[in-house]
Design a protein around this motif. Structure first.
Motif, PDB file in Angstrom:
ATOM      1  N   CYS A  23       0.672  -1.222  -0.147  1.00 17.41           N
ATOM      2  CA  CYS A  23      -0.397  -0.046   0.360  1.00 17.41           C
ATOM      3  C   CYS A  23       0.704   0.632   0.070  1.00 17.41           C
ATOM      4  O   CYS A  23       1.221   2.304  -0.224  1.00 17.41           O
ATOM      5  CB  CYS A  23      -0.443   0.158   1.537  1.00 17.41           C
ATOM      6  SG  CYS A  23      -1.993  -1.503   1.287  1.00 17.41           S
ATOM      7  N   VAL A  28      -0.669  -0.340   7.137  1.00 12.48           N
ATOM      8  CA  VAL A  28      -1.555  -0.538   7.273  1.00 12.48           C
ATOM      9  C   VAL A  28      -2.636  -0.786   8.542  1.00 12.48           C
ATOM     10  O   VAL A  28      -2.126  -1.533   9.239  1.00 12.48           O
ATOM     11  CB  VAL A  28      -2.416  -1.377   6.078  1.00 12.48           C
ATOM     12  CG1 VAL A  28      -3.850  -1.289   5.457  1.00 12.48           C
ATOM     13  CG2 VAL A  28      -1.653  -0.929   5.037  1.00 12.48           C
ATOM     14  N   VAL A  31      -8.132  -2.106   7.046  1.00  8.26           N
ATOM     15  CA  VAL A  31      -9.148  -2.440   5.510  1.00  8.26           C
ATOM     16  C   VAL A  31     -10.179  -2.214   5.814  1.00  8.26           C
ATOM     17  O   VAL A  31     -10.465  -2.904   6.512  1.00  8.26           O
ATOM     18  CB  VAL A  31      -8.525  -3.339   5.184  1.00  8.26           C
ATOM     19  CG1 VAL A  31      -8.245  -4.976   4.909  1.00  8.26           C
ATOM     20  CG2 VAL A  31      -9.025  -3.604   3.750  1.00  8.26           C
ATOM     21  N   THR A  42      -7.906   1.733   2.401  1.00 10.55           N
ATOM     22  CA  THR A  42      -6.705   1.627   3.676  1.00 10.55           C
ATOM     23  C   THR A  42      -6.591   2.919   4.976  1.00 10.55           C
ATOM     24  O   THR A  42      -6.461   3.289   4.259  1.00 10.55           O
ATOM     25  CB  THR A  42      -5.622   0.712   2.706  1.00 10.55           C
ATOM     26  OG1 THR A  42      -5.352   1.927   1.614  1.00 10.55           O
ATOM     27  CG2 THR A  42      -6.025  -0.565   2.074  1.00 10.55           C
ATOM     28  N   ALA A 295      -4.601  -7.115   6.333  1.00  4.71           N
ATOM     29  CA  ALA A 295      -3.988  -6.261   6.724  1.00  4.71           C
ATOM     30  C   ALA A 295      -2.867  -7.094   6.947  1.00  4.71           C
ATOM     31  O   ALA A 295      -2.678  -6.948   8.682  1.00  4.71           O
ATOM     32  CB  ALA A 295      -4.575  -5.029   6.426  1.00  4.71           C
ATOM     33  N   ILE A 300      -2.054  -5.383   2.295  1.00  8.97           N
ATOM     34  CA  ILE A 300      -3.355  -6.666   1.672  1.00  8.97           C
ATOM     35  C   ILE A 300      -3.123  -7.294   0.651  1.00  8.97           C
ATOM     36  O   ILE A 300      -2.090  -6.701   0.143  1.00  8.97           O
ATOM     37  CB  ILE A 300      -5.078  -4.955   2.046  1.00  8.97           C
ATOM     38  CG1 ILE A 300      -4.426  -4.501   0.475  1.00  8.97           C
ATOM     39  CG2 ILE A 300      -4.407  -4.292   3.137  1.00  8.97           C
ATOM     40  CD1 ILE A 300      -5.730  -4.024  -0.129  1.00  8.97           C
TER      41      ILE A 300
END
Length: 315
Positions: A23, A28, A31, A42, A295, A300
């Motif tokens: 990402c 992250v 999600v 995200t 995630a 992800i």
């Protein structure tokens, strides 16, 4: 002679990894699928939100405007707006198409862990470590919330909203359900800090995960314990849990790099899906299909059932 009918096949679980998306936004933190499951959001530790098509693996837009890491986000029913909350104590309303900040709501005294729209996307509900849930009017210019729910004795970790109810999980170990039609509050004590709560898809039950590495299924109206699910590890982090698209399985993140699936009725472990090294920080389940997003770290993963064939794949 008549042969017995073949036993209907059980629901397929998403265990085939289709995609991994790096990402590019630090860790992250969450999600989230949008309402129809075609896109996902995200939330990054680098203060950004990103909108993706997860099956194609394409980045559609980046939203910048938070002053600190973004901890949660949600999309509106018509996909025109987003809301997000984070470590800067702010709740932000975004226009999806332009990527612009529409409003910034300030008033929480600590980081905002969880945000949700009501059904009409006229109100944003935000839960914070300051022990309050605040309700913000998206259409008004007033800076203060239209309502503050302050019954919790510790931080709010998770909030979910139905057409007439607000469900809240708190670090004080209580699940609180506010019935907005009746003007009543119902409270169930779990006894361990709650990390995530959700309604079952049929609206009859609530699923509660807490820091004793246990998920509990409660009857929404009576608070009766219907099931307990264990085997995963959740002692330190705020991790997501949910139910599968047809309420057949309970699903949870784990601190040992897996996602766990249990049969809802029997309580038996159906699958421990290895995702990667570290903590599976967040997950999202598609509203209609056996499709899971996870995630971990800065990426992800998109998972589908074993028989799934991507469109355009060789037959």
């Amino acid at each position: 002679m008549a042969f017995p009918e073949p036993k209907p096949r059980g629901p397929e679980l998403p265990q085939k990894q289709l995609k991994t998306l790096d990402c590019g936004q630090g860790a992250v933190r969450a999600v989230r699928f949008n309402v129809d499951g075609n896109y996902c959001l995200t939330c990054g530790s680098d203060k950004t939100l990103k909108l993706w098509n997860p099956l194609r693996g394409t980045l559609l837009r980046t939203y910048s405007g938070h002053g600190y890491e973004v901890l949660d986000a949600a999309g509106s029913f018509d996909n025109s707006s987003l809301c997000s909350g984070g470590g800067d104590k702010a709740v932000v309303l975004w226009d999806v198409a332009s990527g612009q900040v529409v409003r910034k709501f300030r008033g929480h005294a600590g980081k905002v862990n969880t945000v949700q729209f009501n059904e009409e996307a006229t109100v944003i509900l935000s839960g914070s470590i300051d022990s309050t849930i605040r309700c913000w009017d998206c259409r008004s210019r007033k800076p203060e919330p239209i309502q503050t729910l302050d019954e919790a004795r510790d931080g709010i970790s998770s909030v979910k909203v139905s057409d007439h109810e607000v469900l809240a999980g708190s670090v004080d170990g209580r699940v609180r359900r506010y019935d907005l039609r009746m003007g009543q509050l119902f409270s169930d004590y779990v006894g361990s800090p709650i990390t995530c709560i959700c309604f079952s898809r049929d609206g009859q039950c609530t699923l509660v995960s807490s820091l004793d590495s246990t998920l509990r299924l409660l009857d929404k109206d009576t608070g009766e314990l219907l099931g307990e699910y264990t085997g995963h590890k959740n002692k330190e982090y705020k991790l997501d849990c949910c139910l599968s698209e047809r309420d057949t399985h309970v699903v949870s993140c784990s601190e040992d790099g897996k996602v766990f699936f249990w049969d809802l009725v029997e309580g038996a472990l159906a699958l421990a899906l290895p995702v990667g090294p570290g903590v599976v920080q967040s997950l999202a389940y598609h509203p209609m299909e056996p499709c899971l997003l996870t995630a971990i770290g800065g990426s992800i993963q998109c998972w589908r059932e074993e028989t799934y064939e991507a469109e355009g794949a060789p037959g």
